[in-house]
Design an enzyme around this catalytic site. Structure first.
Site, short mmCIF file in Angstrom:
data_model
loop_
_atom_site.label_atom_id
_atom_site.label_comp_id
_atom_site.label_asym_id
_atom_site.label_seq_id
_atom_site.Cartn_x
_atom_site.Cartn_y
_atom_site.Cartn_z
N ASN A 11 0.86 -1.19 0.00
CA ASN A 11 0.00 0.00 0.00
C ASN A 11 0.89 1.23 0.00
OD1 ASN A 11 -1.82 2.04 0.51
ND2 ASN A 11 -2.29 1.39 2.61
N TRP A 12 0.95 1.89 -1.15
CA TRP A 12 1.86 3.04 -1.28
C TRP A 12 1.29 4.29 -0.63
CZ3 TRP A 12 3.58 2.56 -7.17
CH2 TRP A 12 4.23 1.34 -7.35
N LYS A 13 0.04 4.26 -0.24
CA LYS A 13 -0.64 5.42 0.38
C LYS A 13 -0.48 6.66 -0.50
CE LYS A 13 0.19 3.26 4.80
NZ LYS A 13 0.24 3.39 6.23
N HIS A 98 -9.22 0.67 5.04
CA HIS A 98 -7.91 0.93 5.68
C HIS A 98 -8.12 1.87 6.87
CE1 HIS A 98 -3.83 2.28 6.38
NE2 HIS A 98 -3.46 1.17 5.78
N GLU A 100 -6.58 4.30 7.91
CA GLU A 100 -6.42 5.74 7.66
C GLU A 100 -7.68 6.33 7.06
OE1 GLU A 100 -2.70 5.37 5.59
OE2 GLU A 100 -1.73 4.85 7.48
N GLU A 170 -5.09 -5.46 10.71
CA GLU A 170 -4.08 -4.43 10.90
C GLU A 170 -4.38 -3.66 12.19
OE1 GLU A 170 -2.24 -3.11 6.99
OE2 GLU A 170 -4.19 -2.17 7.02
N GLY A 176 2.42 2.06 10.66
CA GLY A 176 3.31 3.20 10.47
C GLY A 176 4.00 3.66 11.73
N SER A 216 3.57 -2.36 10.34
CA SER A 216 5.03 -2.31 10.49
C SER A 216 5.69 -3.65 10.19
CB SER A 216 5.40 -1.79 11.88
OG SER A 216 4.91 -0.48 12.07
N GLY A 238 4.93 1.24 4.76
CA GLY A 238 6.26 1.86 4.60
C GLY A 238 7.26 1.01 3.83
#
Ligand code: PEP
Length: 260
Positions: A11-13, A98, A100, A170, A176, A216, A238
């Site tokens: 996931n490149w966000k 997700h 976020e 998650e 992150g 992570s 990340g």
């Protein structure tokens, strides 16, 4: 060893500029080509790069996904992107829920359920993300929170669509942050989700469901997480932005056979 084929997602966000995205996609595709074909790999670039990344990945073993999808079909929904548009852009997969988006943008289980249904209806494969906050974990509510997310987000999803569903557990406090769930703790939650799927659907669907861990995950801790019986891969944030790290996590699935 269980029969579930592992899956690693990146996931490149909201990261990368176009040139970085193309380089990253190319390195991942080339790297995956040198790895035995016994793991699924998918990347989720930012929306504007999807068609460009699709060109780079064309003919490779790396699948393309989007980070979100509208719950609506095409229409007057400014700024949203429909499942049909994602398919036309070359995506076969999409992330739903997700953290976020849940916690940063307030997306509820009921909205995420609508998104999952819209995506499945259009033919996309869904990676449903679930997980508890630190406060929920500290108050001993992890299993309850996760079970509610699973039940509410899968409401109305028919058994026949479950082959196109993957779940990513998650823990929000691990995303992150550099903090990772203890492998045994993550395994316990994964096993609980699998039991719940058997109740909601049936034992074969539960046994076939891939449940990935995210939070992570790095080359240094991937092995011990992936060796857990109910952890079938990873959703990587990340570390997916560095092709060497991402490929090293993909490689870790080769050496880890989960024991069922
Ligand atoms: C994620 O964004 O899904 C994620 C797991 O991020 P990170 O690997 O950076 O914790």
């Amino acid at each position: 060893m269980n029969s579930r084929r592992p899956c690693i997602g990146g996931n490149w966000k909201m990261n990368t500029r176009l040139e970085d995205a193309l380089l990253l996609a190319r390195s991942v595709a080339e790297g995956v080509d040198t790895i035995d074909d016994c793991v699924d790999v998918v990347v989720y670039p930012p929306f504007p790069w999807i068609t460009h990344v699709a060109d780079v990945l064309s003919g490779s073993r790396v699948a393309l996904g989007a980070q979100d999808v509208s719950s609506h079909g095409d229409g007057a929904y400014t700024g949203q992107i429909s499942a049909g548009m994602l398919l036309d852009s070359g995506c076969t997969k999409v992330l739903v829920g997700h953290s976020e988006r849940r916690h940063g943008l307030g997306e509820s289980n009921s909205l995420l359920n609508e998104k999952a249904l819209a995506a499945l209806e259009s033919g996309l494969e869904v990676m449903l993300c679930i997980g508890e906050t630190l406060e929920e974990r500290d108050s001993g509510r992890t299993n309850e929170v996760v079970a509610t997310q699973v039940a509410e987000c899968l409401s109305g999803v028919e058994a026949g669509s479950m082959a196109r569903m993957t779940i990513a557990y998650e823990p929000v406090w691990a995303i992150g942050t550099g903090r990772t769930a203890e492998p045994g703790d993550a395994q316990e939650v994964h096993a609980g989700i699998r039991t719940q799927l058997a109740d909601l659907y049936d034992a074969p669907i539960a046994a076939g469901m891939r449940i990935l861990y995210g939070g992570s995950m790095k080359p240094g801790n991937a092995g011990e997480l992936l060796e857990q019986a109910d952890i079938d891969g990873g959703l990587i944030g990340g570390a997916s932005l560095d092709s060497d790290e991402f490929l090293s996590i993909i490689n870790a699935t080769m050496t880890q056979g989960s024991a069922d």
